[in-house]
Design an enzyme around this catalytic site. Structure first.
Site, PDB file in Angstrom:
ATOM      1  N   TYR A  15       0.469 -10.765  -2.277  1.00  0.00           N
ATOM      2  CA  TYR A  15       1.700 -11.541  -2.110  1.00  0.00           C
ATOM      3  C   TYR A  15       1.824 -12.137  -0.718  1.00  0.00           C
ATOM      4  O   TYR A  15       2.325 -13.249  -0.544  1.00  0.00           O
ATOM      5  CB  TYR A  15       2.921 -10.667  -2.401  1.00  0.00           C
ATOM      6  CG  TYR A  15       3.238 -10.594  -3.860  1.00  0.00           C
ATOM      7  CD1 TYR A  15       3.552 -11.752  -4.562  1.00  0.00           C
ATOM      8  CD2 TYR A  15       3.228  -9.390  -4.544  1.00  0.00           C
ATOM      9  CE1 TYR A  15       3.834 -11.710  -5.908  1.00  0.00           C
ATOM     10  CE2 TYR A  15       3.515  -9.335  -5.896  1.00  0.00           C
ATOM     11  CZ  TYR A  15       3.808 -10.503  -6.567  1.00  0.00           C
ATOM     12  OH  TYR A  15       4.087 -10.450  -7.899  1.00  0.00           O
ATOM     13  N   ASP A  72      -0.240  -1.222  12.415  1.00  0.00           N
ATOM     14  CA  ASP A  72      -0.073  -0.089  11.503  1.00  0.00           C
ATOM     15  C   ASP A  72       1.394   0.282  11.503  1.00  0.00           C
ATOM     16  O   ASP A  72       1.914   0.855  12.470  1.00  0.00           O
ATOM     17  CB  ASP A  72      -0.947   1.113  11.871  1.00  0.00           C
ATOM     18  CG  ASP A  72      -0.987   2.102  10.700  1.00  0.00           C
ATOM     19  OD1 ASP A  72       0.072   2.268  10.047  1.00  0.00           O
ATOM     20  OD2 ASP A  72      -2.047   2.675  10.417  1.00  0.00           O
ATOM     21  N   ALA A  73       2.063  -0.073  10.404  1.00  0.00           N
ATOM     22  CA  ALA A  73       3.516   0.025  10.320  1.00  0.00           C
ATOM     23  C   ALA A  73       4.026   1.438  10.087  1.00  0.00           C
ATOM     24  O   ALA A  73       5.228   1.634   9.920  1.00  0.00           O
ATOM     25  CB  ALA A  73       4.035  -0.928   9.239  1.00  0.00           C
ATOM     26  N   LEU A 120       3.994  -5.050   2.457  1.00  0.00           N
ATOM     27  CA  LEU A 120       3.069  -3.920   2.550  1.00  0.00           C
ATOM     28  C   LEU A 120       3.656  -2.676   1.916  1.00  0.00           C
ATOM     29  O   LEU A 120       4.869  -2.488   1.861  1.00  0.00           O
ATOM     30  CB  LEU A 120       2.665  -3.672   4.005  1.00  0.00           C
ATOM     31  CG  LEU A 120       3.712  -3.211   5.000  1.00  0.00           C
ATOM     32  CD1 LEU A 120       3.713  -1.700   5.144  1.00  0.00           C
ATOM     33  CD2 LEU A 120       3.434  -3.859   6.343  1.00  0.00           C
ATOM     34  N   LEU A 169       9.034  -6.994  -0.567  1.00  0.00           N
ATOM     35  CA  LEU A 169       8.669  -7.033  -1.983  1.00  0.00           C
ATOM     36  C   LEU A 169       8.965  -5.671  -2.607  1.00  0.00           C
ATOM     37  O   LEU A 169       8.538  -4.653  -2.075  1.00  0.00           O
ATOM     38  CB  LEU A 169       7.172  -7.316  -2.137  1.00  0.00           C
ATOM     39  CG  LEU A 169       6.644  -8.744  -2.066  1.00  0.00           C
ATOM     40  CD1 LEU A 169       7.304  -9.627  -3.115  1.00  0.00           C
ATOM     41  CD2 LEU A 169       6.797  -9.363  -0.703  1.00  0.00           C
ATOM     42  N   TYR A 181       3.379   4.684 -11.844  1.00  0.00           N
ATOM     43  CA  TYR A 181       3.822   4.283 -10.501  1.00  0.00           C
ATOM     44  C   TYR A 181       4.376   5.524  -9.823  1.00  0.00           C
ATOM     45  O   TYR A 181       5.574   5.684  -9.619  1.00  0.00           O
ATOM     46  CB  TYR A 181       4.869   3.177 -10.604  1.00  0.00           C
ATOM     47  CG  TYR A 181       5.008   2.335  -9.352  1.00  0.00           C
ATOM     48  CD1 TYR A 181       4.023   1.426  -8.982  1.00  0.00           C
ATOM     49  CD2 TYR A 181       6.147   2.435  -8.547  1.00  0.00           C
ATOM     50  CE1 TYR A 181       4.162   0.646  -7.852  1.00  0.00           C
ATOM     51  CE2 TYR A 181       6.302   1.646  -7.415  1.00  0.00           C
ATOM     52  CZ  TYR A 181       5.302   0.758  -7.070  1.00  0.00           C
ATOM     53  OH  TYR A 181       5.442  -0.029  -5.953  1.00  0.00           O
ATOM     54  N   LYS A 189      10.524   2.512  -3.439  1.00  0.00           N
ATOM     55  CA  LYS A 189      11.130   1.207  -3.761  1.00  0.00           C
ATOM     56  C   LYS A 189      12.642   1.338  -3.909  1.00  0.00           C
ATOM     57  O   LYS A 189      13.393   0.412  -3.558  1.00  0.00           O
ATOM     58  CB  LYS A 189      10.498   0.620  -5.018  1.00  0.00           C
ATOM     59  CG  LYS A 189       9.038   0.178  -4.832  1.00  0.00           C
ATOM     60  CD  LYS A 189       8.841  -0.788  -3.676  1.00  0.00           C
ATOM     61  CE  LYS A 189       7.452  -1.408  -3.657  1.00  0.00           C
ATOM     62  NZ  LYS A 189       7.183  -2.166  -2.409  1.00  0.00           N
ATOM     63  N   LEU A 219       0.923  -9.119  -9.956  1.00  0.00           N
ATOM     64  CA  LEU A 219      -0.119  -9.904  -9.306  1.00  0.00           C
ATOM     65  C   LEU A 219      -1.312  -8.976  -9.094  1.00  0.00           C
ATOM     66  O   LEU A 219      -1.148  -7.863  -8.601  1.00  0.00           O
ATOM     67  CB  LEU A 219       0.395 -10.412  -7.951  1.00  0.00           C
ATOM     68  CG  LEU A 219      -0.575 -11.233  -7.108  1.00  0.00           C
ATOM     69  CD1 LEU A 219      -0.854 -12.584  -7.749  1.00  0.00           C
ATOM     70  CD2 LEU A 219      -0.008 -11.436  -5.706  1.00  0.00           C
ATOM     71  N   SER A 221      -3.393  -7.957  -7.046  1.00  0.00           N
ATOM     72  CA  SER A 221      -3.778  -7.760  -5.643  1.00  0.00           C
ATOM     73  C   SER A 221      -4.687  -6.552  -5.543  1.00  0.00           C
ATOM     74  O   SER A 221      -4.873  -5.819  -6.510  1.00  0.00           O
ATOM     75  CB  SER A 221      -2.522  -7.514  -4.813  1.00  0.00           C
ATOM     76  OG  SER A 221      -1.931  -6.301  -5.243  1.00  0.00           O
TER      77      SER A 221
HETATM   78  P1  ZID Z   1      -1.873  -6.090  -1.009  1.00  0.00           P
HETATM   79  O1  ZID Z   1      -2.912  -5.034  -1.071  1.00  0.00           O
HETATM   80  O2  ZID Z   1      -2.325  -7.504  -0.931  1.00  0.00           O
HETATM   81  O3  ZID Z   1      -0.868  -5.868   0.196  1.00  0.00           O
HETATM   82  C1  ZID Z   1      -0.532  -4.626   0.723  1.00  0.00           C
HETATM   83  C2  ZID Z   1      -0.943  -4.670   2.181  1.00  0.00           C
HETATM   84  O4  ZID Z   1      -0.375  -3.565   2.871  1.00  0.00           O
HETATM   85  C3  ZID Z   1      -2.464  -4.579   2.382  1.00  0.00           C
HETATM   86  O5  ZID Z   1      -2.899  -5.709   3.104  1.00  0.00           O
HETATM   87  C4  ZID Z   1      -2.616  -3.317   3.220  1.00  0.00           C
HETATM   88  O6  ZID Z   1      -3.658  -3.425   4.149  1.00  0.00           O
HETATM   89  C5  ZID Z   1      -1.256  -3.250   3.903  1.00  0.00           C
HETATM   90  N1  ZID Z   1      -0.900  -1.938   4.452  1.00  0.00           N
HETATM   91  C6  ZID Z   1      -0.959  -0.728   3.841  1.00  0.00           C
HETATM   92  N2  ZID Z   1      -0.532   0.234   4.687  1.00  0.00           N
HETATM   93  C7  ZID Z   1      -0.205  -0.390   5.853  1.00  0.00           C
HETATM   94  C8  ZID Z   1       0.289   0.057   7.115  1.00  0.00           C
HETATM   95  N3  ZID Z   1       0.520   1.361   7.352  1.00  0.00           N
HETATM   96  N4  ZID Z   1       0.520  -0.849   8.091  1.00  0.00           N
HETATM   97  C9  ZID Z   1       0.276  -2.152   7.868  1.00  0.00           C
HETATM   98  N5  ZID Z   1      -0.183  -2.649   6.700  1.00  0.00           N
HETATM   99  C10 ZID Z   1      -0.422  -1.768   5.708  1.00  0.00           C
HETATM  100  O7  ZID Z   1      -0.947  -5.844  -2.301  1.00  0.00           O
HETATM  101  P2  ZID Z   1       0.359  -6.575  -2.838  1.00  0.00           P
HETATM  102  O8  ZID Z   1       0.380  -8.020  -2.522  1.00  0.00           O
HETATM  103  O9  ZID Z   1       0.426  -6.132  -4.276  1.00  0.00           O
HETATM  104  O10 ZID Z   1       1.529  -5.822  -2.057  1.00  0.00           O
HETATM  105  C11 ZID Z   1       2.502  -6.476  -1.290  1.00  0.00           C
HETATM  106  C12 ZID Z   1       3.884  -5.970  -1.661  1.00  0.00           C
HETATM  107  O11 ZID Z   1       4.176  -6.387  -2.991  1.00  0.00           O
HETATM  108  C13 ZID Z   1       4.013  -4.443  -1.646  1.00  0.00           C
HETATM  109  O12 ZID Z   1       5.272  -4.081  -1.128  1.00  0.00           O
HETATM  110  C14 ZID Z   1       3.943  -4.096  -3.125  1.00  0.00           C
HETATM  111  O13 ZID Z   1       4.578  -2.858  -3.425  1.00  0.00           O
HETATM  112  C15 ZID Z   1       4.715  -5.292  -3.693  1.00  0.00           C
HETATM  113  N6  ZID Z   1       4.553  -5.436  -5.138  1.00  0.00           N
HETATM  114  C16 ZID Z   1       3.349  -5.834  -5.677  1.00  0.00           C
HETATM  115  C17 ZID Z   1       3.193  -5.894  -7.046  1.00  0.00           C
HETATM  116  C18 ZID Z   1       1.943  -6.470  -7.662  1.00  0.00           C
HETATM  117  O14 ZID Z   1       1.906  -6.760  -8.868  1.00  0.00           O
HETATM  118  N7  ZID Z   1       0.896  -6.709  -6.874  1.00  0.00           N
HETATM  119  C19 ZID Z   1       4.226  -5.379  -7.870  1.00  0.00           C
HETATM  120  C20 ZID Z   1       5.463  -5.086  -7.283  1.00  0.00           C
HETATM  121  C21 ZID Z   1       5.605  -5.109  -5.921  1.00  0.00           C
HETATM  122  C22 ZID Z   1       3.830  -4.759  -9.137  1.00  0.00           C
HETATM  123  O15 ZID Z   1       3.046  -3.820  -9.023  1.00  0.00           O
HETATM  124  N8  ZID Z   1       5.002  -5.847 -13.060  1.00  0.00           N
HETATM  125  C23 ZID Z   1       4.028  -4.925 -12.883  1.00  0.00           C
HETATM  126  C24 ZID Z   1       3.630  -4.565 -11.586  1.00  0.00           C
HETATM  127  C25 ZID Z   1       4.243  -5.177 -10.489  1.00  0.00           C
HETATM  128  C26 ZID Z   1       5.216  -6.121 -10.713  1.00  0.00           C
HETATM  129  C27 ZID Z   1       5.593  -6.443 -11.991  1.00  0.00           C
END
Ligand code: ZID
Length: 229
Positions: A15, A72-73, A120, A169, A181, A189, A219, A221
């Site tokens: 995202y 690193d958050a 994140l 997000l 989950y 969340k 998505l 990801s």
């Molecule tokens: P992503 O892996 O691209 O992003 C997560 C990032 O967090 C990565 O780049 C990690 O390196 C980084 N990270 C982890 N720990 C740390 C830290 N300590 N310090 C700094 N950075 C860190 O995955 P993404 O794009 O899925 O995630 C981004 C946000 O979107 C997160 O908050 C997710 O919880 C949220 N999100 C994603 C999805 C999805 O589908 N990808 C959904 C909901 C929320 C979801 O799972 N129906 C079914 C499923 C979903 C939605 C609807």
């Protein structure tokens, strides 16, 4: 133009990357915060042009990234960083990656920002049902996925221009049961959503900053693949 800091971009599948592109297409300057252990591969991939295909904006130009900050958050300042992380070779190459230090660096480099994005999350025991989640795993999920947002907003608030905006997000597993989950991610969340309301009140009064969270669709990801979504 507006300046946006997007925390949580380490590849072009998540995202954070997609939000960065939308903001860039709308004319914003893009600053990224990338998880320290993922920084080297992200920066070298960027340099080698691996993401050029996904950098293309609707007008045909390529998204420019003004600066990538290691982040690193789960650590607010250097005093929080334990010895094993300090000496870990995945962290040794980078400096000033705690939340407070990143906010200070952004201030030095750019003065202020207009948009703060939190994209994140991390739940080390996400594949375990809540009933089988350890205290350590639960607290780690909350630290990386919920408090990380409180901390980011707290430290960036002084350099967020009034009228600016901040988003994170979230996921509907906060309010309905979604098997799979686990690990306290549903709890994380729920905390994030409650905190969004409280922080909107506080940051709105304090600096006229809007605070919202978006429950987007699925998505594929890196994070979503890791939990088999
Ligand atoms: P992503 O892996 O691209 O992003 C997560 C990032 O967090 C990565 O780049 C990690 O390196 C980084 N990270 C982890 N720990 C740390 C830290 N300590 N310090 C700094 N950075 C860190 O995955 P993404 O794009 O899925 O995630 C981004 C946000 O979107 C997160 O908050 C997710 O919880 C949220 N999100 C994603 C999805 C999805 O589908 N990808 C959904 C909901 C929320 C979801 O799972 N129906 C079914 C499923 C979903 C939605 C609807």
């Amino acid at each position: 133009g507006k300046k946006a800091f997007i925390a949580g971009v380490a590849d072009d599948n998540g995202y954070g990357w997609a939000i960065a592109k939308s903001l860039a297409a709308a004319g914003a300057e893009i600053l990224l915060g990338t998880w320290v252990p993922a920084l080297n591969i992200f920066e070298s991939s960027l340099r080698r042009g691996k993401f050029d295909g996904s950098r293309i904006l609707p007008d045909g130009s390529l998204m420019e990234i003004s600066k990538v900050y290691p982040l690193d958050a789960v650590f607010d300042n250097p005093d929080d960083v334990p010895e094993d992380i300090k000496t870990n070779k995945r962290y040794a190459g980078a400096t000033k990656w705690t939340v407070q230090e990143v906010a200070e660096s952004v201030k030095e480099d750019f003065g202020s920002i207009d948009i703060l994005v939190h994209s994140l999350a991390n739940g080390p025991e996400v594949t375990k049902p809540l009933l089988e989640t350890s205290r350590k795993g639960y607290l780690a999920a909350i630290s990386a996925s919920s408090y990380s947002y409180v901390s980011l907003l707290k430290h960036f608030l002084p350099i967020l221009n009034p009228g600016g905006s901040s988003i994170s997000l979230t996921y509907i597993a906060s309010e309905r049961i979604i098997p799979g989950y686990g690990g306290g991610m549903s709890s994380a969340k729920a905390a994030l959503e409650s905190d969004t309301r409280v922080l909107a009140f506080e940051a709105g009064r304090k600096r006229k900053i809007r605070v919202n969270t978006i429950s987007a669709g699925p998505l594929r990801s890196r994070a979503a693949k890791a939990i088999g979504f």
